[in-house]
Design an enzyme around this catalytic site. Structure first.
Site, PDB file in Angstrom:
ATOM      1  N   ASP A 192       0.820  -1.216   0.000  1.00 21.97           N
ATOM      2  CA  ASP A 192       0.000   0.000   0.000  1.00 21.97           C
ATOM      3  C   ASP A 192       0.849   1.260   0.000  1.00 21.97           C
ATOM      4  O   ASP A 192       0.552   2.218  -0.716  1.00 21.97           O
ATOM      5  CB  ASP A 192      -0.919   0.016   1.223  1.00 21.97           C
ATOM      6  CG  ASP A 192      -1.992  -1.046   1.149  1.00 21.97           C
ATOM      7  OD1 ASP A 192      -2.275  -1.546   0.037  1.00 21.97           O
ATOM      8  OD2 ASP A 192      -2.565  -1.382   2.205  1.00 21.97           O
ATOM      9  N   GLU A 203       1.104  -1.263   5.508  1.00 20.20           N
ATOM     10  CA  GLU A 203      -0.226  -1.713   5.114  1.00 20.20           C
ATOM     11  C   GLU A 203      -1.231  -0.694   5.643  1.00 20.20           C
ATOM     12  O   GLU A 203      -1.096  -0.199   6.776  1.00 20.20           O
ATOM     13  CB  GLU A 203      -0.509  -3.097   5.701  1.00 20.20           C
ATOM     14  CG  GLU A 203      -1.898  -3.617   5.438  1.00 20.20           C
ATOM     15  CD  GLU A 203      -2.164  -3.988   3.977  1.00 20.20           C
ATOM     16  OE1 GLU A 203      -3.307  -4.373   3.678  1.00 20.20           O
ATOM     17  OE2 GLU A 203      -1.231  -3.893   3.139  1.00 20.20           O
ATOM     18  N   LYS A 206      -5.263   0.120   6.472  1.00 20.12           N
ATOM     19  CA  LYS A 206      -6.594  -0.435   6.703  1.00 20.12           C
ATOM     20  C   LYS A 206      -7.463   0.629   7.374  1.00 20.12           C
ATOM     21  O   LYS A 206      -6.950   1.513   8.059  1.00 20.12           O
ATOM     22  CB  LYS A 206      -6.534  -1.672   7.597  1.00 20.12           C
ATOM     23  CG  LYS A 206      -5.853  -2.880   6.966  1.00 20.12           C
ATOM     24  CD  LYS A 206      -6.633  -3.387   5.766  1.00 20.12           C
ATOM     25  CE  LYS A 206      -5.976  -4.609   5.146  1.00 20.12           C
ATOM     26  NZ  LYS A 206      -6.610  -4.961   3.857  1.00 20.12           N
TER      27      LYS A 206
END
Length: 278
Positions: A74, A105, A107
């Protein structure tokens, strides 16, 4: 004497701006794919704005000179000076592993699972591992007119960035983080409305391994021997400020500059050779 500026007020303003941007993305974008892309872009834009120009920030796949690839990452923070090229194909950036400083990452929530039933933390750890295991080269370089020997492989920072956290107990977060070992270990992260966090590990790099032939062993041994020691959270109202300061501290004082890439190892794959001497 000139009037002093209120640094706390400035930091609070910066924090509020980012929180507002992340919250808007989370609440008003309903399609999961679009929401993920929007969150990733928000973090990328924020990091790109405040990090020094020597660091580039992108979504990318990381590659090595043997053709191995990481998972799609990401956020990659990478060097644009000693690693002067990236490949772009079909909308993807492919960045040589030698240039990578950090991977994250992204989220919306720290709590959650992917299709395989893995927690977001475990999933982030596997993505981090996919970058750290790649083969990196290192070679001599010129500094202030003098030839400097190849430097050891630098650590690659790994973390997770989220907008919020609905895991009720900090002990549960610690349990998930502590379960990640070796190349999967997570260094730090940020939960925008909950706090930034960093992990302290026992274990040090063996600086006595100074020969270039030992650099890979030195790097592998460091990650495979470090042991979870302590998890520390910032105050929620300082989450982004403390995360950014921790990131900057790691980049500037724990890593410094990535090793110079050995370009010849990449050209070997197409049967070409470059002249190393001018």
């Amino acid at each position: 004497m000139s009037k002093k500026i209120d640094l706390k007020m400035l930091f609070n303003g910066l924090q509020s701006q980012m929180i507002s941007q992340l919250s808007t993305n989370r609440e008003f974008i309903n399609h999961p794919g679009s929401k993920g892309d929007s969150l990733e872009n928000a973090w990328i834009e924020w990091l790109s704005k405040y990090l020094p120009n020597r660091y580039s920030v992108d979504k990318a796949i990381v590659i090595d000179h043997e053709g191995n690839t990481s998972h799609q990452i990401d956020i990659v923070i990478y060097d644009n000076w000693f690693t002067p090229f990236i490949f772009s194909q079909n909308g993807f950036h492919y960045i040589p592993a030698e240039g990578v400083y950090a991977v994250f990452e992204v989220k919306p929530d720290l709590k959650g699972t992917v299709e395989e039933g893995k927690s977001y933390i475990e999933y982030a750890a596997e993505k981090i591992e996919s970058v750290r295991v790649l083969k990196r080269t290192t070679t001599k370089m010129i500094n202030s007119g003098a030839v400097v020997s190849a430097r050891p492989l630098t650590k690659i920072l790994g973390g997770i960035l989220t907008s919020t956290n609905t895991i009720k107990q900090t002990s549960t977060i610690e349990k998930h983080l502590k379960a990640q070992t070796g190349f999967k270990t997570i260094d730090f992260g940020c939960i925008a409305d909950y706090g930034s966090f960093s992990i302290d590990y026992d274990g040090e790099e063996d600086i006595n391994l100074r020969n270039e032939s030992d650099f890979e062993k030195r790097y592998y041994d460091y990650y495979n021997s470090r042991i979870f020691k302590e998890l520390t959270f910032s105050k929620p109202e300082n989450s982004l400020v403390t995360f950014f300061m921790q990131l900057t501290r790691y980049l500037q004082q724990a890593i410094g500059t990535v090793p110079a890439i050995n370009l010849q190892t990449y050209l070997d794959k197409i049967g070409e050779e470059i002249d190393p001497i001018i």
